[in-house]
Design a protein around this motif. Sequence first.
Motif, PDB file in Angstrom:
ATOM      1  N   HIS A  62     -13.739  48.498   6.536  1.00 31.41           N
ATOM      2  CA  HIS A  62     -12.795  48.218   7.621  1.00 31.41           C
ATOM      3  C   HIS A  62     -13.561  47.710   8.842  1.00 31.41           C
ATOM      4  CE1 HIS A  62      -9.596  50.151   5.363  1.00 31.41           C
ATOM      5  NE2 HIS A  62     -10.415  51.158   5.135  1.00 31.41           N
ATOM      6  N   MET A  99      -3.340  51.200  10.454  1.00 30.55           N
ATOM      7  CA  MET A  99      -4.656  51.296  11.089  1.00 30.55           C
ATOM      8  C   MET A  99      -4.666  50.693  12.484  1.00 30.55           C
ATOM      9  SD  MET A  99      -7.526  50.799   8.114  1.00 30.55           S
ATOM     10  CE  MET A  99      -8.780  51.249   9.308  1.00 30.55           C
ATOM     11  N   CYS A 152      -8.080  48.230  12.987  1.00 28.70           N
ATOM     12  CA  CYS A 152      -8.786  47.490  11.946  1.00 28.70           C
ATOM     13  C   CYS A 152      -8.404  46.024  12.054  1.00 28.70           C
ATOM     14  CB  CYS A 152      -8.427  48.029  10.570  1.00 28.70           C
ATOM     15  SG  CYS A 152      -9.290  47.134   9.254  1.00 28.70           S
ATOM     16  N   HIS A 170      -4.156  45.856   7.171  1.00 30.47           N
ATOM     17  CA  HIS A 170      -4.417  47.283   7.398  1.00 30.47           C
ATOM     18  C   HIS A 170      -3.871  47.707   8.765  1.00 30.47           C
ATOM     19  CE1 HIS A 170      -8.121  47.189   4.503  1.00 30.47           C
ATOM     20  NE2 HIS A 170      -6.982  46.952   3.879  1.00 30.47           N
TER      21      HIS A 170
HETATM   22 CU   LIG Z   1      -9.076  47.994   7.373  1.00 28.67          CU
END
Ligand SMILES: [Cu+2]
Length: 442
Positions: free
Chosen positions: A376, A435, A425, A430
Motif C-alpha cells: 500500500h 483505506m 492509500c 483501496h
Molecule cells: Cu492500498
Amino acid sequence: MGATALTARMGNAATAPTPLTAQRAMAQIAPEGYPQTEVWSYDGTLPGPQLRVPQGASLQRRFVNKLDVPSSVHWHGIRIDNAMDGVAGLTQDAVPPGQTFDYEFVVPDAGTYWYHAHTNSMEQVARGLSGALIIEEPDAPDVDRDEVLLLDDWLLDPDTAQLEPDFTHPMDLSHGGRFGNLVGTNGHYALTVTAKRHERLRLRLINAANARIFVLRLTGLSGWQVALDGMPLPAPEPIPEELVLAPAQRVDLIVDVTGDGAQAAIERLGNDEQWHSQIAFEISGEASRTRRDAPAPLPPNPNMAPTDLTQARLLEMKIEGGAMGRMSRNQMQGLMQSGNFWTLAGKAGPGDTPFARLSKGEPVRLRFVNDTAFPHAMHLHGMHFREVLEDGSLGPMRDTVLTFAGRSHEIAFTADNPGKWLLHCHMLAHAAAGMSSWIDVT
Ligand SMILES: [Cu+2]
C-alpha cells in the motif's frame, strides 16, 4: 489578504484567474489504427496541461467543471493552505457540474508535483484527470533539457479502445486495485524522446497510475537521482538498478545520454518478469565530446529540518482487510456490507472523527503496520515526512511511502501545517474501499 481580494479591491476585475477546465476529450492513447479513447481531461489534453510556477509564487486557477459529475482538484505534495487542498468532503464541497472554484495558494517548495481529481478519484483519475505541476527553482540545475514523464496505465476494451467503465469491480477493490492493460507515458502508449549523445537531461518521473507500482531501469542513460516526491536530496545519489515508483510517487533524475547505439530507454518490469520499453530515447548527433561533471545538489527547500524523534508522540495505524488477509470471515462480511474491504486503525473510511488530533508543531512518529497481503502506498496530505529507517536514522523527505505486505514502516513528521489532512492509500480503489483516514492539526 490574498491576491484575488487585493485585485478586487483595486477594481481590476479584468484579471480573473486562468481557467482549468474539466471536460470530456478524445485522446489517441492506443496505437495508430485503434480509435481514439474518450477521456475526462483538464483543458482537453491527456494528461492535463503542464503547470509551471516559480517557487514562492502564488498559483491561481479557476477550476471550471464541465463534466456532468461533481469534481475537485488536489495539488499533490504541495505543503498547501488546507482550504485549497481539494479533498471533497473534508476541505471543500465538491464543485457541482457547471460551477467553478477558485484555487489560489503559495507554492513554498520547488520540485516535481502533480494535480489530480480528489472527488471519486478512483474513477476520475483513471478517466484522465491528472497533470504535472512543476515548481521551478530560482537557480535551476544546469541541464540541456527538462523532461516531464507522467507514467500511467489505462484499462481499455481491446476492441473499441474505450475505458472499461466498471470502476468498482470487487476484484479490483479487494486485491491490488485497478490495473490497466495498456501502459504508457504522457498520454501515449509508446513515448519516444529524441536526444543527443552526452546531452544532460533532467527527467521528472511521476506515477499517475491508480494502482501500478512501476519498477524501472535505465539503459544508455547514466546519472543520479536528485529529488524524491519533489524534495531535493542532500546530495545526488546513484540511480538504483531497479527504481521503484509507487502510485503518486515522483523521482527527479539528472542523466547523461551515454549509450553507444542509436537508442536508450527507460524500461519497465512487466508481470511476465520481462523488461519492456516504457520510454524510448532516439539518439542522433552529439551534444558534446565528453561527459559533463557530476551535478551539484538541488538547492534545499525551506523547512526541511528533521523531526526530533526524542520528543515525538508515537501513533500506530494498523492496515487490515483485503483478499487473502488475516481478517476473519465475519469481520470481512461486515465490512463488505458497508461497501468496504479495508480498514485503517480499525475504521473503514474517513468518518467524522480524525485518526489523531495533533497540536501545531508537534513531532510525531507514525507506524504503519501492514497486516494485509498487498503493498500500500500511504500518502499524507499537507506535510512531508521522513521514513524512520531500521538503524533509527531518518530517510529522505517524501509524501508517499510504499508499505509492504506483512511489514511495518514508521514515518516521522512535524505537524506544522494546520488543518484537516487526508491520510490514505494511493491505490485509489483501496482508498475508496476503506483505506482513507485523516488527521486534524490545530
Ligand atoms: Cu492500498
